[in-house]
Motif scaffolding. Structure first.
Motif, PDB file in Angstrom:
ATOM      1  N   TRP A  81      14.581   1.309  -7.901  1.00  0.00           N
ATOM      2  CA  TRP A  81      14.984   2.591  -7.325  1.00  0.00           C
ATOM      3  C   TRP A  81      14.448   3.762  -8.159  1.00  0.00           C
ATOM      4  N   GLY A  82      14.445   3.602  -9.490  1.00  0.00           N
ATOM      5  CA  GLY A  82      13.935   4.669 -10.340  1.00  0.00           C
ATOM      6  C   GLY A  82      12.455   4.912 -10.128  1.00  0.00           C
ATOM      7  N   ILE A  83      11.690   3.833  -9.992  1.00  0.00           N
ATOM      8  CA  ILE A  83      10.242   3.996  -9.834  1.00  0.00           C
ATOM      9  C   ILE A  83       9.882   4.465  -8.432  1.00  0.00           C
ATOM     10  N   VAL A  84      10.755   4.193  -7.445  1.00  0.00           N
ATOM     11  CA  VAL A  84      10.559   4.782  -6.113  1.00  0.00           C
ATOM     12  C   VAL A  84      10.494   6.302  -6.247  1.00  0.00           C
ATOM     13  N   ASP A  85      11.404   6.877  -7.031  1.00  0.00           N
ATOM     14  CA  ASP A  85      11.410   8.323  -7.248  1.00  0.00           C
ATOM     15  C   ASP A  85      10.207   8.777  -8.074  1.00  0.00           C
ATOM     16  N   ASP A  86       9.834   7.989  -9.057  1.00  0.00           N
ATOM     17  CA  ASP A  86       8.842   8.439 -10.027  1.00  0.00           C
ATOM     18  C   ASP A  86       7.397   8.218  -9.570  1.00  0.00           C
ATOM     19  N   GLN A  87       7.154   7.137  -8.814  1.00  0.00           N
ATOM     20  CA  GLN A  87       5.774   6.746  -8.527  1.00  0.00           C
ATOM     21  C   GLN A  87       5.334   6.937  -7.078  1.00  0.00           C
ATOM     22  N   ILE A  88       6.269   6.959  -6.130  1.00  0.00           N
ATOM     23  CA  ILE A  88       5.872   7.112  -4.721  1.00  0.00           C
ATOM     24  C   ILE A  88       5.729   8.592  -4.396  1.00  0.00           C
ATOM     25  N   GLU A  89       4.517   9.005  -4.077  1.00  0.00           N
ATOM     26  CA  GLU A  89       4.265  10.428  -3.865  1.00  0.00           C
ATOM     27  C   GLU A  89       4.704  10.905  -2.487  1.00  0.00           C
ATOM     28  N   ASP A  90       4.627  10.030  -1.487  1.00  0.00           N
ATOM     29  CA  ASP A  90       4.955  10.440  -0.126  1.00  0.00           C
ATOM     30  C   ASP A  90       6.467  10.609   0.027  1.00  0.00           C
ATOM     31  N   GLU A 111       0.821  -1.208   0.000  1.00  0.00           N
ATOM     32  CA  GLU A 111       0.000   0.000   0.000  1.00  0.00           C
ATOM     33  C   GLU A 111       0.855   1.257   0.000  1.00  0.00           C
ATOM     34  N   GLU A 112       2.017   1.204   0.660  1.00  0.00           N
ATOM     35  CA  GLU A 112       2.877   2.383   0.751  1.00  0.00           C
ATOM     36  C   GLU A 112       3.668   2.613  -0.541  1.00  0.00           C
ATOM     37  N   ILE A 113       4.140   1.540  -1.168  1.00  0.00           N
ATOM     38  CA  ILE A 113       5.030   1.718  -2.325  1.00  0.00           C
ATOM     39  C   ILE A 113       4.319   1.506  -3.651  1.00  0.00           C
ATOM     40  N   GLY A 114       3.160   0.859  -3.636  1.00  0.00           N
ATOM     41  CA  GLY A 114       2.407   0.632  -4.861  1.00  0.00           C
ATOM     42  C   GLY A 114       2.791  -0.663  -5.558  1.00  0.00           C
ATOM     43  N   SER A 115       1.848  -1.218  -6.313  1.00  0.00           N
ATOM     44  CA  SER A 115       2.048  -2.508  -6.980  1.00  0.00           C
ATOM     45  C   SER A 115       3.120  -2.439  -8.056  1.00  0.00           C
ATOM     46  N   GLU A 116       3.220  -1.318  -8.751  1.00  0.00           N
ATOM     47  CA  GLU A 116       4.219  -1.198  -9.818  1.00  0.00           C
ATOM     48  C   GLU A 116       5.638  -1.216  -9.253  1.00  0.00           C
ATOM     49  N   THR A 117       5.822  -0.560  -8.122  1.00  0.00           N
ATOM     50  CA  THR A 117       7.142  -0.562  -7.475  1.00  0.00           C
ATOM     51  C   THR A 117       7.474  -1.963  -6.979  1.00  0.00           C
ATOM     52  N   LEU A 118       6.520  -2.605  -6.329  1.00  0.00           N
ATOM     53  CA  LEU A 118       6.698  -3.973  -5.860  1.00  0.00           C
ATOM     54  C   LEU A 118       7.054  -4.910  -7.003  1.00  0.00           C
ATOM     55  N   ALA A 119       6.474  -4.669  -8.183  1.00  0.00           N
ATOM     56  CA  ALA A 119       6.652  -5.584  -9.312  1.00  0.00           C
ATOM     57  C   ALA A 119       8.119  -5.761  -9.690  1.00  0.00           C
ATOM     58  N   LEU A 156      20.126  -7.064 -11.579  1.00  0.00           N
ATOM     59  CA  LEU A 156      20.666  -5.722 -11.328  1.00  0.00           C
ATOM     60  C   LEU A 156      19.800  -4.658 -11.998  1.00  0.00           C
ATOM     61  N   ASP A 157      19.380  -4.917 -13.224  1.00  0.00           N
ATOM     62  CA  ASP A 157      18.533  -3.960 -13.945  1.00  0.00           C
ATOM     63  C   ASP A 157      17.192  -3.769 -13.241  1.00  0.00           C
ATOM     64  N   ASP A 158      16.627  -4.858 -12.716  1.00  0.00           N
ATOM     65  CA  ASP A 158      15.344  -4.755 -12.011  1.00  0.00           C
ATOM     66  C   ASP A 158      15.476  -3.908 -10.744  1.00  0.00           C
ATOM     67  N   ILE A 187      10.740  -5.731  -7.675  1.00  0.00           N
ATOM     68  CA  ILE A 187      11.361  -6.670  -6.736  1.00  0.00           C
ATOM     69  C   ILE A 187      10.916  -8.087  -7.069  1.00  0.00           C
ATOM     70  N   GLN A 188       9.641  -8.255  -7.442  1.00  0.00           N
ATOM     71  CA  GLN A 188       9.151  -9.566  -7.857  1.00  0.00           C
ATOM     72  C   GLN A 188       9.896 -10.057  -9.098  1.00  0.00           C
ATOM     73  N   LEU A 189      10.143  -9.158 -10.044  1.00  0.00           N
ATOM     74  CA  LEU A 189      10.885  -9.520 -11.250  1.00  0.00           C
ATOM     75  C   LEU A 189      12.313  -9.939 -10.916  1.00  0.00           C
ATOM     76  N   ALA A 190      12.920  -9.252  -9.960  1.00  0.00           N
ATOM     77  CA  ALA A 190      14.279  -9.600  -9.552  1.00  0.00           C
ATOM     78  C   ALA A 190      14.323 -11.016  -8.983  1.00  0.00           C
ATOM     79  N   VAL A 191      13.314 -11.367  -8.168  1.00  0.00           N
ATOM     80  CA  VAL A 191      13.238 -12.728  -7.615  1.00  0.00           C
ATOM     81  C   VAL A 191      13.071 -13.741  -8.748  1.00  0.00           C
ATOM     82  N   TYR A 192      12.212 -13.424  -9.712  1.00  0.00           N
ATOM     83  CA  TYR A 192      11.984 -14.306 -10.852  1.00  0.00           C
ATOM     84  C   TYR A 192      13.283 -14.549 -11.623  1.00  0.00           C
TER      85      TYR A 192
END
Length: 226
Positions: free
Chosen positions: A134-143, A93-101, A127-129, A103-108
């Motif tokens: 980190w990039g989407i943390v800046d772009d998508q997390i508003e708080d 809820e805090e970071i959003g599904s897109e940001t979480l995705a 590494l790219d994931d 980390i999920q891709l990195a595990v995959y």
């Protein structure tokens, strides 16, 4: 601050730390992969010493399998990635599904690497994931506080690892300066004396560019002790 807020702040901080730990150790492992295999025991023993982790491996091949992929090895790259993932799941809820995705891709990709005869391509995707995360943390997390806590965790972990790896003065100075500029902008309670000491060490050693790496590691490990 409520209990949930305190718990989530802690999770955000460790999400930052674990994601950085995976990134730096995987990058280092990839850079030293060939030489460690060629050097045998001596190669991976030096690697373990540099990161201050126990050498529990029986051979170069055992290290090649267990250090990146070992699910029962608490120091493995996979274990640290799984910790990042577990924190990210709790923080959806805090970071959003897109940001979480990411980390999920990195595990995959890490799971794919474990099954590959030549895992370096999948390692690069991990590494790219993480870079994308980190990039989407800046772009998508508003708080702003959420972003800053993750970044403080990332900087603390990077300083800790850089101290153990004895990186160059310029890189260490940059990370300590970034931490100093970030940590007051979030809700973390930290040891100001520790931060001032780290900053003073950087200033004091600026002329000769020599650093007391063990002391930096000792200090940064106490940054949240108040």
């Amino acid at each position: 601050m409520g209990v949930k807020s305190v718990e989530n702040t802690d999770r955000l901080y460790w999400l930052g730390r674990y994601s950085e730990r995976v990134y730096t150790t995987l990058k280092l492992y990839g850079q030293r992969f060939d030489s460690m295999i060629e050097e045998g025991t001596e190669g991976y023993d030096e690697f373990c010493r540099s990161l201050d982790i126990p050498n529990i491996y029986n051979s170069a091949e055992d290290f090649r399998q267990k250090y990146p992929f070992g699910k029962d090895d608490p120091n493995s790259i996979y274990s640290n990635l799984k910790r990042a993932y577990d924190n990210a799941i709790e923080l959806r809820e805090e970071i959003g599904s897109e940001t979480l995705a990411y980390i999920q891709l990195a595990v995959y990709e890490m799971n794919k690497a474990a099954e590959s005869e030549a895992p370096m391509i999948e390692f690069q995707k991990v590494l790219d994931d993480i870079l994308a995360f980190w990039g989407i943390v800046d772009d998508q997390i508003e708080d702003e506080n959420t972003r800053n806590v993750i970044k403080v965790g990332k900087r603390v972990e990077r300083i800790d690892l850089y101290g153990r790896l004895r990186v160059d003065y310029v890189s260490m100075e940059r990370e300590i300066r970034r931490l100093c500029g970030r940590i007051d902008r979030c809700s973390l309670h930290y040891n100001r004396e520790v931060l001032e000491t780290l900053s003073a060490m950087i200033d004091r050693e600026k002329m000769n560019e020599k650093l007391n790496y063990p002391e930096i590691v000792r200090k940064i490990e106490r940054i949240l002790e108040v």
